[in-house]
Design an enzyme around this catalytic site. Sequence first.
Site, short mmCIF file in Angstrom:
data_model
loop_
_atom_site.label_atom_id
_atom_site.label_comp_id
_atom_site.label_asym_id
_atom_site.label_seq_id
_atom_site.Cartn_x
_atom_site.Cartn_y
_atom_site.Cartn_z
N GLU A 18 8.71 1.24 -2.53
CA GLU A 18 7.85 0.05 -2.71
C GLU A 18 8.66 -1.06 -3.37
OE1 GLU A 18 3.99 0.53 -4.56
OE2 GLU A 18 3.90 2.62 -3.95
N HIS A 73 0.86 -1.19 0.00
CA HIS A 73 0.00 0.00 0.00
C HIS A 73 0.90 1.25 0.00
CE1 HIS A 73 -3.58 2.35 0.63
NE2 HIS A 73 -2.93 3.01 1.57
C1 GRF Z 1 1.36 0.83 -6.23
O1 GRF Z 1 1.47 2.18 -5.87
C2 GRF Z 1 0.91 -0.02 -5.09
O2 GRF Z 1 1.35 0.46 -3.84
C3 GRF Z 1 -0.59 0.08 -5.16
O3 GRF Z 1 -0.87 0.10 -6.53
C4 GRF Z 1 0.25 0.62 -7.25
C5 GRF Z 1 0.61 -0.40 -8.27
O4 GRF Z 1 1.63 0.03 -9.11
N1 GRF Z 1 -1.21 -1.00 -4.44
P1 GRF Z 1 2.31 -0.97 -10.11
O5 GRF Z 1 1.18 -1.57 -10.96
O6 GRF Z 1 3.02 -2.01 -9.32
O7 GRF Z 1 3.23 -0.14 -10.93
#
Ligand code: GRF
Length: 205
Positions: free
Chosen positions: A179, A114
């Site tokens: 992330e 998240h």
């Molecule tokens: C990310 O920001 C994640 O935290 C959220 O959705 C987005 C997905 O991005 N759950 P990606 O498809 O991995 O580029």
Amino acid sequence: MPREVNLGVLASGRGSNLQSIIDNIEAGKLSAEIAVVISDNEDAKALERARKHNIKAVYIPPGTHKTYLDDEVEKEYVKCLKENGVELVILAGFMRVIKKRFFEEYSGRMMNIHPALLPSFKGLEGQRQAFEYGVKVSGCTVHFIDESVDHGPIICQASVPVLEDDTVETLSARILKEEHRIYSEAIQLYAEGRLKTEERKVRVV
Ligand code: GRF
């Protein structure tokens, strides 16, 4: 050497988190294999990314609801994950709420990322919510999935500063970089058998 954990990745869109997991596996930094990528969106870039790396990529139509999968469709998703020997389910930008069929099979074995420091700014566009609220620090959270949205036990978090001249876009990019780092870290800890969940707390042993 830890064993290789078999992943099933669910993604609806861009797939940059999927890509970072693929890259870390290929670089030998992550003891995992992606058995299958499933999407509810036929045009998801995530499917394209998987195919490019010879990873099985499957589109399963989501059914009639906007925010979750029909019960019958959930069964199909779970069947596909099981048939591909998936041990750990990774949600990477999957835009549907996970419901009971997943929990029957994969309870405690599903992770989500998240883009905010939970429990703040749950739901859609966590980065924008945090930015508009005026926080000075934001970040991202990897957590196990339980039956409430963005609520399950927290595995790891990373924080980033919110700078004076930030826009939602610049802040989101700073968060996304983190992330990509912490999702693989969390999966690696799982592969090494080092995550012990006791009620809300996940201990790294
Ligand atoms: C990310 O920001 C994640 O935290 C959220 O959705 C987005 C997905 O991005 N759950 P990606 O498809 O991995 O580029």
